[in-house]
Design an enzyme around this catalytic site. Structure first.
Site, PDB file in Angstrom:
ATOM      1  N   GLU A  71      21.237  43.121 111.009  1.00 16.25           N
ATOM      2  CA  GLU A  71      20.582  43.129 112.171  1.00 16.25           C
ATOM      3  C   GLU A  71      21.165  44.025 113.269  1.00 16.25           C
ATOM      4  O   GLU A  71      20.473  44.885 113.657  1.00 16.25           O
ATOM      5  CB  GLU A  71      20.375  41.676 112.879  1.00 16.25           C
ATOM      6  CG  GLU A  71      19.370  41.982 113.991  1.00 16.25           C
ATOM      7  CD  GLU A  71      19.189  40.532 114.797  1.00 16.25           C
ATOM      8  OE1 GLU A  71      18.428  40.337 115.525  1.00 16.25           O
ATOM      9  OE2 GLU A  71      19.792  39.614 114.444  1.00 16.25           O
ATOM     10  N   ASP A  75      19.415  47.599 114.178  1.00 22.68           N
ATOM     11  CA  ASP A  75      19.151  47.758 115.455  1.00 22.68           C
ATOM     12  C   ASP A  75      19.384  49.433 115.720  1.00 22.68           C
ATOM     13  O   ASP A  75      18.368  50.105 116.356  1.00 22.68           O
ATOM     14  CB  ASP A  75      19.902  47.019 116.461  1.00 22.68           C
ATOM     15  CG  ASP A  75      19.780  47.484 118.044  1.00 22.68           C
ATOM     16  OD1 ASP A  75      18.578  47.042 118.509  1.00 22.68           O
ATOM     17  OD2 ASP A  75      20.535  47.772 118.468  1.00 22.68           O
ATOM     18  N   GLU A 143      14.036  39.327 113.953  1.00 22.09           N
ATOM     19  CA  GLU A 143      15.420  39.182 113.852  1.00 22.09           C
ATOM     20  C   GLU A 143      15.797  39.822 112.185  1.00 22.09           C
ATOM     21  O   GLU A 143      16.162  40.722 111.869  1.00 22.09           O
ATOM     22  CB  GLU A 143      16.248  38.067 113.836  1.00 22.09           C
ATOM     23  CG  GLU A 143      16.165  37.665 115.535  1.00 22.09           C
ATOM     24  CD  GLU A 143      17.013  36.516 115.506  1.00 22.09           C
ATOM     25  OE1 GLU A 143      17.438  36.015 116.609  1.00 22.09           O
ATOM     26  OE2 GLU A 143      16.880  35.644 114.684  1.00 22.09           O
ATOM     27  N   GLU A 146      14.478  43.277 111.477  1.00 19.84           N
ATOM     28  CA  GLU A 146      15.353  44.307 111.910  1.00 19.84           C
ATOM     29  C   GLU A 146      16.554  44.313 110.872  1.00 19.84           C
ATOM     30  O   GLU A 146      17.257  45.555 110.602  1.00 19.84           O
ATOM     31  CB  GLU A 146      15.819  43.988 113.302  1.00 19.84           C
ATOM     32  CG  GLU A 146      16.534  45.274 113.792  1.00 19.84           C
ATOM     33  CD  GLU A 146      16.717  45.099 115.472  1.00 19.84           C
ATOM     34  OE1 GLU A 146      16.369  45.870 116.340  1.00 19.84           O
ATOM     35  OE2 GLU A 146      17.206  43.985 115.850  1.00 19.84           O
TER      36      GLU A 146
END
Length: 269
Positions: A71, A75, A143, A146
């Site tokens: 994650e 991002d 979450e 990602e």
């Protein structure tokens, strides 16, 4: 400091087939995964699918490999991919417009919607608390979605081709979303737009009052919100949502729709 050893997840043949079919549904050839081991009769090798399995394993499951590290990677990759998408498809927009549009295209709300569209939820490995928390479903989906961005980037070559794989997956969804957002620039930012309008008209700040009208978690109309503005808060509108924030956004959306209607003024309440 030596890096902590984290054994590869054990992925059954049935699970490998399911993950391979899922990747194909994203427009990605499962055979493109950059692991040295060759696929077997069940699809991708466990080594090739390890990042995907890791991304789909939420930290609540209590497993050594979970979504958190991917994650973090996802991002950064997501923002870079969105920037590249906008440069390729919306280069005519001013930098400020691209920045505002990118914020929408990488938001948790957008990621959760993408996860729903792709049927991600049944593939997730969750712990009991996450499974029983309907109100946190969108957060978990965002979450892990990602993390999946990070996993696809990593498994498709990282800096040597990984970004193109992410763009191949996300571009169709971003094209649809950007068209909707450009057609309605206030979309999902209705509170900000309403505030700008009332202040521009010398009416001060809108005032919101919200109430919980349902105790059922996950109820899309759990909260009701009213927004008022103008002299003695004489104008107003209302909206509903699964959270106070969402209800306020929907109230602001209703207010803007009324204000933009020919002859509309928000109406006396």
């Amino acid at each position: 400091m030596a890096q902590e050893f984290r054994p590869l997840p054990v992925i059954s043949a049935e699970r490998r087939q399911g993950l391979g079919a899922f990747l194909a549904g994203l427009g990605l050839d499962p055979a493109d995964a950059g692991a040295p081991a060759a696929p077997d009769a069940a699809g991708d090798s466990p080594e090739a699918l390890a990042p995907i399995e890791e991304a789909l394993t939420h930290s609540s499951a209590g497993r050594p490999r979970n979504h958190e590290q991917l994650e973090f990677l996802g991002d950064a990759v997501l923002r870079l991919a969105a920037t590249e998408f906008l440069a390729r498809h919306h280069s005519d927009l001013a930098v400020g417009q691209r920045s505002a549009l990118r914020a929408q295209l990488v938001s948790d709300r957008w990621l959760a919607e993408l996860a729903e569209d792709h049927g991600l939820a049944p593939l997730l490995r969750l712990g009991p608390m996450a499974l029983g928390d309907a109100s946190g479903r969108a957060t978990v989906l965002a979450e892990c979605c990602e993390a999946l961005v990070g996993a696809i980037y990593q498994s498709r070559g990282g800096s040597q081709g990984g970004l193109e794989a992410v763009l191949r997956w996300l571009t169709p969804a971003w094209q649809r979303s950007s068209a909707e957002l450009l057609a309605d620039p206030d979309r999902h930012n209705w509170k900000t737009a309403l505030q700008e309008w009332t202040q521009g008209q010398g009416l001060g700040l809108p005032h919101y009052s919200s109430a919980e009208i349902s105790r059922r978690h996950g109820d899309p109309r759990r909260f009701q919100s009213q927004v008022r503005w103008g002299e003695a808060a004489g104008h107003g509108a209302e909206g509903w949502g699964g959270s106070r924030r969402e209800a306020e956004q929907q109230a602001a959306r209703a207010a803007l729709a009324e204000l933009k209607r020919p002859g509309g003024s928000g109406g006396e309440r």
